[in-house]
Design a protein around this motif. Structure first.
Motif, PDB file in Angstrom:
ATOM      1  N   HIS A  30       0.645  -1.143   0.029  1.00 37.97           N
ATOM      2  CA  HIS A  30       0.052   0.024  -0.050  1.00 37.97           C
ATOM      3  C   HIS A  30       0.785   1.477   0.000  1.00 37.97           C
ATOM      4  CE1 HIS A  30      -3.728  -2.337   0.451  1.00 37.97           C
ATOM      5  NE2 HIS A  30      -3.187  -3.015   1.547  1.00 37.97           N
ATOM      6  N   THR A  31       2.041   1.214  -0.087  1.00 38.21           N
ATOM      7  CA  THR A  31       2.922   2.290  -0.146  1.00 38.21           C
ATOM      8  C   THR A  31       3.906   2.418  -1.259  1.00 38.21           C
ATOM      9  OG1 THR A  31       5.082   1.878   1.244  1.00 38.21           O
ATOM     10  CG2 THR A  31       2.992   2.507   2.331  1.00 38.21           C
ATOM     11  N   GLY A  32       4.773   3.054  -1.636  1.00 34.94           N
ATOM     12  CA  GLY A  32       5.621   3.151  -2.530  1.00 34.94           C
ATOM     13  C   GLY A  32       6.987   2.596  -2.295  1.00 34.94           C
ATOM     14  N   ILE A  33       7.291   1.865  -1.177  1.00 39.74           N
ATOM     15  CA  ILE A  33       8.680   1.466  -1.101  1.00 39.74           C
ATOM     16  C   ILE A  33       8.802   0.082  -1.546  1.00 39.74           C
ATOM     17  CG2 ILE A  33       8.128   0.460   1.177  1.00 39.74           C
ATOM     18  CD1 ILE A  33      10.671   1.798   2.575  1.00 39.74           C
ATOM     19  N   ASP A  34      10.045  -0.131  -1.899  1.00 48.27           N
ATOM     20  CA  ASP A  34      10.604  -1.464  -2.292  1.00 48.27           C
ATOM     21  C   ASP A  34      11.322  -2.257  -1.218  1.00 48.27           C
ATOM     22  OD1 ASP A  34      13.722  -1.485  -3.035  1.00 48.27           O
ATOM     23  OD2 ASP A  34      13.095   0.415  -2.774  1.00 48.27           O
ATOM     24  N   ALA A  35      11.193  -3.412  -1.620  1.00 45.98           N
ATOM     25  CA  ALA A  35      11.525  -4.632  -0.392  1.00 45.98           C
ATOM     26  C   ALA A  35      12.976  -4.388   0.177  1.00 45.98           C
ATOM     27  CB  ALA A  35      11.391  -6.068  -0.970  1.00 45.98           C
ATOM     28  N   ALA A  36      13.964  -4.033  -0.974  1.00 46.51           N
ATOM     29  CA  ALA A  36      15.272  -3.893  -0.475  1.00 46.51           C
ATOM     30  C   ALA A  36      15.477  -2.596   0.450  1.00 46.51           C
ATOM     31  CB  ALA A  36      16.286  -3.765  -1.639  1.00 46.51           C
ATOM     32  N   THR A  37      14.811  -1.530   0.148  1.00 41.00           N
ATOM     33  CA  THR A  37      14.864  -0.123   0.748  1.00 41.00           C
ATOM     34  C   THR A  37      14.300  -0.701   2.230  1.00 41.00           C
ATOM     35  OG1 THR A  37      14.996   0.932  -1.132  1.00 41.00           O
ATOM     36  CG2 THR A  37      14.211   2.077   0.868  1.00 41.00           C
ATOM     37  N   PHE A  38      12.956  -1.168   2.167  1.00 46.89           N
ATOM     38  CA  PHE A  38      12.365  -1.612   3.497  1.00 46.89           C
ATOM     39  C   PHE A  38      13.486  -2.268   4.507  1.00 46.89           C
ATOM     40  CE2 PHE A  38      10.072  -3.959   6.451  1.00 46.89           C
ATOM     41  CZ  PHE A  38       8.586  -3.230   6.712  1.00 46.89           C
ATOM     42  N   THR A  39      13.915  -3.155   3.843  1.00 45.83           N
ATOM     43  CA  THR A  39      15.122  -4.009   4.573  1.00 45.83           C
ATOM     44  C   THR A  39      16.079  -3.173   5.252  1.00 45.83           C
ATOM     45  OG1 THR A  39      14.478  -5.938   3.130  1.00 45.83           O
ATOM     46  CG2 THR A  39      16.401  -5.990   4.541  1.00 45.83           C
ATOM     47  N   SER A  40      16.551  -2.502   4.435  1.00 45.49           N
ATOM     48  CA  SER A  40      17.810  -1.504   4.825  1.00 45.49           C
ATOM     49  C   SER A  40      17.160  -0.576   6.065  1.00 45.49           C
ATOM     50  CB  SER A  40      18.258  -0.684   3.850  1.00 45.49           C
ATOM     51  OG  SER A  40      18.723  -1.380   3.007  1.00 45.49           O
ATOM     52  N   ILE A  41      16.161   0.137   5.899  1.00 44.73           N
ATOM     53  CA  ILE A  41      15.612   0.986   7.011  1.00 44.73           C
ATOM     54  C   ILE A  41      15.206   0.450   8.016  1.00 44.73           C
ATOM     55  CG2 ILE A  41      13.787   2.747   7.337  1.00 44.73           C
ATOM     56  CD1 ILE A  41      13.778   3.323   4.340  1.00 44.73           C
ATOM     57  N   ARG A  42      14.478  -1.015   8.018  1.00 40.85           N
ATOM     58  CA  ARG A  42      14.140  -1.621   9.173  1.00 40.85           C
ATOM     59  C   ARG A  42      15.428  -2.105   9.901  1.00 40.85           C
ATOM     60  NH1 ARG A  42      11.941  -8.072   9.398  1.00 40.85           N
ATOM     61  NH2 ARG A  42      11.757  -7.938  11.564  1.00 40.85           N
ATOM     62  N   LEU A  43      16.486  -2.447   9.271  1.00 38.87           N
ATOM     63  CA  LEU A  43      17.740  -3.129   9.875  1.00 38.87           C
ATOM     64  C   LEU A  43      18.292  -2.027  10.619  1.00 38.87           C
ATOM     65  CD1 LEU A  43      19.168  -5.946   7.483  1.00 38.87           C
ATOM     66  CD2 LEU A  43      18.120  -6.021  10.120  1.00 38.87           C
ATOM     67  N   LEU A  44      18.476  -0.733  10.021  1.00 37.88           N
ATOM     68  CA  LEU A  44      19.242   0.473  10.431  1.00 37.88           C
ATOM     69  C   LEU A  44      18.461   1.027  11.807  1.00 37.88           C
ATOM     70  CD1 LEU A  44      21.250   2.675  10.433  1.00 37.88           C
ATOM     71  CD2 LEU A  44      19.809   3.882   8.639  1.00 37.88           C
TER      72      LEU A  44
END
Length: 282
Positions: A30-44
């Protein structure tokens, strides 16, 4: 620690773990974020929060961990994110949980543990449930996404086994999150052509990393001090159930008969294993 406080912390931790599935699913659909970016921000975000928690405790040793465990953590987070592009919250949580428990049980068998009759029946029931969920059909999950989530479960199982018996799991988890960030950034760099994001997606990724992961793990490790091993294993059966209810309430997802029956088989089988007395090694 008072029992009421232990119960409250345990409940909050289970809600946080189920929340990871919901936050990831909402962000990637439901948003415009991609899976790789989501992973990076989540871990950070998780690394920053856990580092702050360790710092507040004034632990002079600082974050610990290892690169091997950090890679397992990264593999879990990355496969988790890419799988949720196509899986419902309930199906993803069930596949993840089943794979984690199967990995840890399988390791125990490889190390020489033997299953009693009740445990063996539970293992067969859980495996049958997983196979039933993955069999081709109209309500079967997409094969590639299912394989990714199973891989995430194996990675988390490996991570959990490596962290088992740690003297200070919060400090070790903090160090592993910090070490996992470079792997995630490298993944984002490789997939830069598909990079996308918006404020809503970034916010959900931060919430997943900082609250559902960072704070969630810290709360869980605190609660574990007052739980025995059987209770700790059993309460985690609630995570796929909570994710399923969350998917229905917040995402409008439907629960199919296949998912209901296989959930009963998988969670019931794992319950039979965890509630049975442990047998000695052969």
């Amino acid at each position: 620690m008072p029992q009421k406080q232990i119960a409250l912390l345990t409940a909050l931790a289970m809600i946080a773990f189920a929340g990871n599935s919901l936050l990831c699913r909402v962000a990637l659909v439901h948003t415009g974020i991609d899976a790789a970016t989501f992973t990076s921000i989540r871990l950070l975000a998780g690394a920053l929060v856990l580092w702050l928690i360790v710092s507040v405790k004034r632990d002079r040793a600082g974050p610990a961990g290892s690169w091997t465990s950090a890679f397992a953590l990264f593999a879990y987070a990355a496969c988790f994110s890419f799988a949720y592009v196509s899986l419902s919250a309930a199906t993803g949580a069930l596949l993840l949980f089943g794979a984690v428990q199967t990995t840890m049980i399988g390791f125990g068998l490889w190390k020489g543990e033997r299953l009693r009759g009740q445990q063996l029946a539970g293992l067969m029931l859980a495996v049958a449930g997983l196979l039933g969920l993955l069999l081709p059909g109209l309500s079967a999950p997409p094969p590639a996404a299912a394989a990714l989530m199973l891989s995430a479960g194996v990675a988390w199982g490996v991570y959990s086994l490596r962290a088992k018996g740690a003297a200070d799991p919060t400090r070790i988890t903090a160090g592993n999150f910090v070490r996992a960030v470079p792997f995630a950034i490298a993944l984002s760099a490789v997939m830069v052509a598909r990079h996308s994001g918006d404020a809503a997606g970034i916010g959900l990724a931060i919430a997943s990393g900082a609250l559902a992961s960072g704070v969630g793990y810290a709360v869980w490790y605190t609660a574990l001090r007052g739980l025995n091993a059987t209770t700790a294993a059993t309460v985690q059966l609630s995570v796929p159930v909570l994710a399923a209810f969350g998917g229905i309430i917040f995402l409008g997802e439907a629960i199919t008969l296949r998912l209901l029956l296989t959930s009963i088989a998988i969670l019931g089988g794992i319950a039979l294993i965890t509630l049975a007395p442990r047998s000695a090694k052969a």
